[in-house]
Design a protein around this motif. Structure first.
Motif, short mmCIF file in Angstrom:
data_model
loop_
_atom_site.label_atom_id
_atom_site.label_comp_id
_atom_site.label_asym_id
_atom_site.label_seq_id
_atom_site.Cartn_x
_atom_site.Cartn_y
_atom_site.Cartn_z
N LEU A 1 13.25 43.94 0.97
CA LEU A 1 13.75 43.10 2.06
C LEU A 1 13.36 41.63 1.83
O LEU A 1 14.15 40.72 2.10
N LEU A 2 12.16 41.42 1.31
CA LEU A 2 11.74 40.04 1.04
C LEU A 2 12.54 39.44 -0.11
O LEU A 2 12.88 38.26 -0.10
N GLU A 3 12.89 40.28 -1.07
CA GLU A 3 13.75 39.83 -2.17
C GLU A 3 15.11 39.41 -1.61
O GLU A 3 15.65 38.34 -1.94
N ALA A 4 15.66 40.24 -0.75
CA ALA A 4 16.95 39.93 -0.11
C ALA A 4 16.83 38.66 0.72
O ALA A 4 17.77 37.86 0.79
N ASN A 5 15.67 38.47 1.34
CA ASN A 5 15.47 37.28 2.16
C ASN A 5 15.49 36.00 1.32
O ASN A 5 16.05 34.98 1.74
N ARG A 6 14.92 36.08 0.12
CA ARG A 6 14.95 34.90 -0.75
C ARG A 6 16.39 34.54 -1.12
O ARG A 6 16.79 33.37 -1.13
N THR A 7 17.19 35.56 -1.39
CA THR A 7 18.60 35.34 -1.69
C THR A 7 19.32 34.74 -0.47
O THR A 7 20.10 33.79 -0.58
N PHE A 8 19.02 35.31 0.70
CA PHE A 8 19.59 34.82 1.96
C PHE A 8 19.29 33.34 2.16
O PHE A 8 20.15 32.54 2.53
N SER A 9 18.05 32.98 1.85
CA SER A 9 17.58 31.60 2.07
C SER A 9 18.28 30.60 1.16
O SER A 9 18.43 29.43 1.51
N GLU A 10 18.74 31.09 -0.01
CA GLU A 10 19.37 30.18 -0.97
C GLU A 10 20.63 29.52 -0.42
O GLU A 10 20.97 28.40 -0.80
N THR A 11 21.34 30.24 0.43
CA THR A 11 22.57 29.68 0.98
C THR A 11 22.46 29.46 2.49
O THR A 11 23.46 29.37 3.19
#
Ligand SMILES: [Zn+2]
Length: 164
Positions: free
Chosen positions: A7-17
């Motif tokens: 989930l934290l990995e997905a959050n980093r991706t989410f934060s990119e955009t």
């Protein structure tokens, strides 16, 4: 914290955009929605809204509890809310089970007694929705200028049915 790595990995991706930085906390569309915790419900998507547009309050059954009223009063007076939707849904566990049935299932899962835990089951979903909508409309801190509606969300068609 490895339980949350994916989930934290997905959050980093989410934060990119991420494009909502610097927003204030108002409801830009003036909408508040009280609905169930059910994972089949997308409260923003089902009415064509996006993050920043609405205040969302969720609990089992989508009930107008004391805490929901607290959220709605804050929403109306401090956060731009002028339309409130109360949205329970079809095939909801708390509207289709008795409290005894929920206690049996939770006790079986937990392996310990669960009867001390209250589950606020709903016996008549439409009557309960009408009463919940009335609670909001009649609240002394919710002015008449605020539109309040009760709708049942169909988790199989995605449609909202106006009820109260
Ligand atoms: Zn539910």
């Amino acid at each position: 914290m490895s339980d949350f790595d994916d989930l934290l990995e997905a959050n980093r991706t989410f934060s990119e955009t991420f494009e909502f930085g610097g927003f204030d906390g108002i409801a830009r569309a003036g909408v508040a929605i009280v609905t169930c915790m059910d994972s089949r419900i997308d409260p923003l998507g089902m009415v064509g809204l996006k993050p920043g547009d609405a205040k969302i309050f969720r609990n089992p059954g989508g009930r107008v509890t004391q805490q929901a009223l607290e959220a709605l009063v804050l929403g109306v007076h401090l956060l731009n809310v002028d339309r409130i939707l109360v949205v329970p849904h079809t095939r909801c566990a708390v509207a289709s089970s008795t409290e005894e049935e929920l206690h049996e299932r939770v006790t079986a899962s937990a392996g310990v007694d669960s009867t001390w835990q209250t589950f606020n089951v709903v016996r008549d979903q439409r009557a309960t929705l009408a009463a919940d909508v009335h609670k909001v409309r009649s609240h002394p801190l919710v002015p008449d200028s605020v539109a309040v509606g009760g709708f049942v969300y169909d988790v199989d068609s995605g449609l909202l049915e106006p009820v109260a």
